[in-house]
Design a protein around this motif. Structure first.
Motif: not given
Lengths: 244, 272, 272, 244, 244, 272
Positions: A190-199
């Motif tokens: 799971g990834y937040m593209p804008n924040l560039e974080k894998i959650t």
């Protein structure tokens, strides 16, 4: 994991997978924002043969009170499979697997939700798996992000999710049920593209360190494809088009 | 789904006022059910399925058919079980956890309506007498709530069963063994239709919606079969019915049920 | 194990301050696990056992090996199950009663790390195909808590399994029958090692202790096998990792895991 | 239901049933008001081979408080079968059947009890089936009404109950266990004779619309017989005679 | 009880038992005060092949409040067996046996603890059986007393415990597992030597009235041996020696 | 059944005052049980039953006898299980729901008293070795509470068992098959009698009633068999007994038990 069923051809000589896809090709994904009448926000996703419905309520009061937090809002997530969603009828009682996935999805969503904007209250995310194929947790997380947005919950970003994996010694995108059962590794991301974080990140199966890095990269790239579909679904509901 | 707020009291007064004039809040006639939409095969991987909308109430039913061991002393009969569950996304007041008495009653009444009609001929669901039978499980989940789950779940289960294909098993080497490519419709003997009526003051209304449901004094659910006979009934709620009202509800259930049965037959045809 | 007191806030500030200087509260390097002590055969009546101390966290694992019925459609494989339980004497905040999501996740992650490494060759654990198999149960109990139960339970279970002797059963008269005096080591294919890393601010630390555990923003547990491959992973906590951090954690798990694997091998040797 | 056992003669050529009764004849019914020492009110009933004990407590405080209602009293009913009350020993855990019957009896009693006379409090009705024959819910409801009266709870009327049914294509009164198992229909009825209201009604089995109406009428007539026995039981306790 | 296995020789012609002990000889007993880091007090005991760990917390607040008592402190005891502690793997859910033993040990400890010194609060005693041989409850009670003392809970006395019993028509001290399974009687006894009070007493198996009295006496004498070991364990921890 | 009200304190003072004078609140001698009435066959459809009144405490026991599978490694023995339940109508303080520790102890002590006396010869309850045995279930329900449930339940279970008739089953076609008309008494080896004594201050009283029960400091239940031997014992409550008191309680249990055994024998005779 790890070559469970040697007789199945998971990748042919032309690099085509058992369901006709290329190695970096996701399954058909259809996302719909809204749909439920009583929920504050909702979404429906078809991700390959997965069919998942998500409803969101809140922010709303917490009972009993002592479960609430004066400094921040809390997120509660229930991942639940219908008895008819899997091959053999599922016992209706919540399984340990469902409890773990609920927790993993909750922690994957928390970095995206501005919980401090609604102290003392809770947002409830109810995930219902109507039909399960491989990758329910990624499909569920993807739909939950859209449902939260549809409910107007303040968010830093949306979480998009898809699995990378390994079959026939090859790194692939979006593991389906047969590939999960007979393949060598399954890595939901799971990834937040804008924040560039894998959650969200999990792995079952054996990968060399290099394959491991490649899987993460392939998964993150896949999440970006999913992310576009999430945005499109919201645009379709709120602006009547697909964002074109 | 209980409540006692001021808003609820006002709603109830308004509903009752209109009923005195022979009208309902949503414009329906007193003996008129809401619009019914039936989509079969909503869950293709199940052996049968249906998504039913009754007004704004929405239910999905999936049917699973699989070998099972017979119940004690029932070795010559297959198993039929119908359940119902309120998903928490169906309404803000629904709680997770084990089902309360309301949901247990709902599931048992829906199950009994279908079971007592003898819709499914369980004597044909035997793989090997006393050892292995076919189990047919029709599981309803409520995804949106706007009153009258009894009928919505009953129609969903019936439509799902009418659209179901059962695999075939033979008894080989002391185990049920799947015979590929021999799926057949489930053996259906009749089409049960439940009709739920609410009593508000002295008025009887068919298919109460959510606001009517929380305002009503008592209710009655009557199931009829394809021959127009009455095969199951459940009274509920904190008031009683007169003998005359009970007779009238019986007549209503036959009349309204016949129309709804046609819709179920249509959905069955479309599913094939 | 959640908390939000003033003391906790102060602790977190202090931990973070030190990390900015490249230091940890207990003087360890960022990639340095705490001291590990492994005592095998702590429970002589079990088929295998180990008591593991990871700093001040302490776990006992007992292995029971006994005939069982195979899972459906798994008649050619034995059973391996690993559990974990927090005993209430391990910390004042632990409650008795059914396990919550934290403990369920702990048990499942520890189980999966060992299972996915294929440490136990379950295909060798069959007494009679489709009828009777050997079940291997590795039950962890936490007796003192000071953070990072994932690794402590994983090492305890692995050490207990490495020290286990399995009885032998033959299939006689439709029942598994114990063959006296033929105890053999459990069939071991590889030695999995889990390494848990916490993220506090932008710092990655190996094997967080109790104070670090309650201060961290996210965590990741990565299990490697004897070939230095990665075979299981679980991310947790309310923050995310960058792609670069994930890569770095993978490298750390291989490097740190290799050292810990040597300790597990030593303990195995001593147990024989 | 519906001719389950074709070999049993449920009605002979003279209109006599398997236990010797005529079609409109109830089983032997014996009701005793009072009997328990600690309960605020109690009753014992033998209805054919049914043996049922009912104890009533209240009005009394409700714990936890939020379960109470400031406008009205609440009625709580538990219908419970002893392990030894049925053919095969019953598992002590409450079954779904017991939970449903508890609710049905509760709703059958509510119209009879003046709940508004004791706001914020609860009346508890505990029904214990010591020996079960057909028709436990009717017998239980009948006894519960007497126990409530014995406890001095203000009531508008008593609910009397008995089942009508159909065997050998004939409408009958008071279905026994064999008739329930092998017969064609069972319709338990609870009725308040003074208020002329049916407060419990269920049906399992197939009836033509005409048979349906006849069953209801036969059941209501039977309830009046039961009602006389309820009144007699209370008179016997409080005036030392059977009301003669 | 009562000669369950006639083939086993529980007592040979020289009065020696199956594990080599004399009739009045206890098994090897090793007690250690302290050991756990998070518990307020703790103890570890090896009593024959029994291995038991006890942790004590408190006095501490009671949740929910209404479970506390304004006049006195309360003692809560949980006796719990690990899945691997017995021959066949134990189901992790608490058994009825564990619940009963928890209660029996709690009531055996209460006379020793000055509960009135800490009103409104609770002391929790958590007993963990790591490995079970015969006589776990006596070993557990013995260790629990030491753990309470180690936690600094004010006490009137310590409870020492050991079982008496009967094998081959002879009264013996400290019944082991084989003797419990194949012998004639098992009588666990808990005793406070200073206050001269028996606070735990149970019996399974058949004794003549004379044997009964002899068993109690033998058990009480055994408790005095155990008591010395308890004191020694505390002295070792707090004064660095065995009290010699 | 715990309490600490002012009334309770006053009651306890009064009870203690009287005991100092050698008297009890209800006029009984210290070693005198309350009146016992035993009605057998109270539940004719059960295989045996009894309704026992001990003063104003009242218990009904029903016995069910049916084929069952033997416990593991117990294939040559039938099953005997005795339970006890407090019905909520027995006292205003009784709560519904799963049994608490008090009720679990009650059930286990009553069960053990009968089991350890070897009243039922379970070796005669085998239909087919290792495959099918006879299960004897004696379920007590308390319908009125006035103290000392241990003895009331024990007498009810014993009287119900003494009055029981067991059907006979043969092993035919791999299943236990009922043999009509061959009912026989359950095989009885001895008649156990439990006697419960309370300690209030330094006084020992036999068969405490409800008020005495809530006032007592400790209790002891001793079961004797037909030979006058002691076969089971359970101490309870928050105080201890001296060695001398324990001896005296033993003597009392033999003496009082012998008288009660005669009443049980009478009831057995009347039941036949």
């Amino acid at each position: 994991m790890g070559g469970r069923d040697a007789t199945m051809v998971l990748l042919d000589e032309n690099g085509i997978r058992c369901d006709g896809r290329k190695v970096d090709e996701p399954r058909r994904i259809m996302i719909k924002a809204g749909g439920l009448k009583n929920a504050d926000g909702s979404a429906y996703i078809e991700f390959g043969d997965n069919k998942i419905l998500v409803g969101v309520f809140g922010p709303r009061d917490v009972h009993p009170k002592h479960m609430s937090n004066t400094d921040t809002g809390i997120l509660r997530v229930r991942y639940h499979m219908e008895p008819f969603s899997v091959g053999e009828r599922k016992n209706p009682a919540p399984s340990r697997r469902e409890i773990e996935i609920s927790k993993v999805i909750k922690e994957a969503l928390e970095p995206a939700v501005m919980l401090d904007k609604f102290p003392r209250t809770a947002v409830d995310v109810f995930i219902e798996v109507l039909q399960a194929d491989g990758g329910t947790r990624c499909a569920a997380l993807t739909a939950a992000s859209v449902a939260l947005a549809d409910a107007g919950i303040p968010m830093r970003d949306m979480v998009a999710a898809i699995a990378a994996g390994k079959v026939a010694d090859t790194v692939i995108l979006d593991v389906n049920n047969e590939e999960d059962q007979a393949g060598q590794a399954d890595m939901p991301i799971g990834y937040m593209p804008n924040l560039e974080k894998i959650t969200l990140l999990q792995l079952d199966g054996v990968l060399t360190p290099d394959e491991y890095k490649k899987c993460v990269q392939v998964g993150v790239d896949g999440c970006k494809i999913v992310y576009d579909l999430q945005k499109k679904a919201l645009q379709e509901k709120y602006f009547g088009d697909g964002g074109d | 789904m209980t409540s006692a707020s001021v808003i609820d009291e006002l709603k109830k007064s308004r509903i009752l006022e209109l009923l005195e004039l022979g009208k309902r809040v949503d414009g329906r006639a007193l003996d008129e059910p809401r619009e019914i939409s039936i989509e079969t095969n909503a869950i293709p991987k199940a052996n049968g399925s249906a998504r039913v909308r009754l007004g704004e109430t929405e239910v999905i039913c999936g049917v699973k058919i699989q070998p099972d061991r017979p119940f004690p002393d029932m070795g010559d009969k297959g198993i039929f079980i119908c359940t119902a569950e309120l998903l928490p996304l169906s309404h803000p007041t629904v709680e997770t956890g084990p089902p309360g008495p309301d949901v247990i009653e709902l599931a048992r009444v829906v199950d009994r309506g279908i079971r007592e009609s003898h819709m499914i001929d369980v004597s044909q669901l035997v793989i090997e007498q006393n050892k292995s039978v076919v189990g047919v499980f029709a599981d309803n989940v409520v995804v949106d709530y706007d009153g009258n789950l009894f009928d919505a779940c009953s129609y969903a289960a019936t439509a799902a069963l009418l659209s179901s294909k059962s695999p075939k098993w033979n008894w080989i080497d002391d185990a049920p063994t799947l015979v590929e490519g021999e799926d057949m419709p489930v053996p259906i003997a009749t089409i049960p239709v439940s009709v739920t009526m609410g009593k508000i003051g002295t008025h009887i209304i068919v298919d109460p919606n959510g606001d009517e449901w929380s305002s009503m004094d008592a209710r009655i659910t009557i199931t009829t079969d394809s021959d127009g006979n009455i095969c199951a009934l459940q009274k509920g709620g904190s008031d009683g019915f007169t003998l005359e009202e009970i007779d009238r509800c019986g007549d209503l259930s036959v009349k309204v049920g016949a129309k709804i049965r046609e819709k179920l037959k249509e959905a069955q045809k479309e599913s094939q």
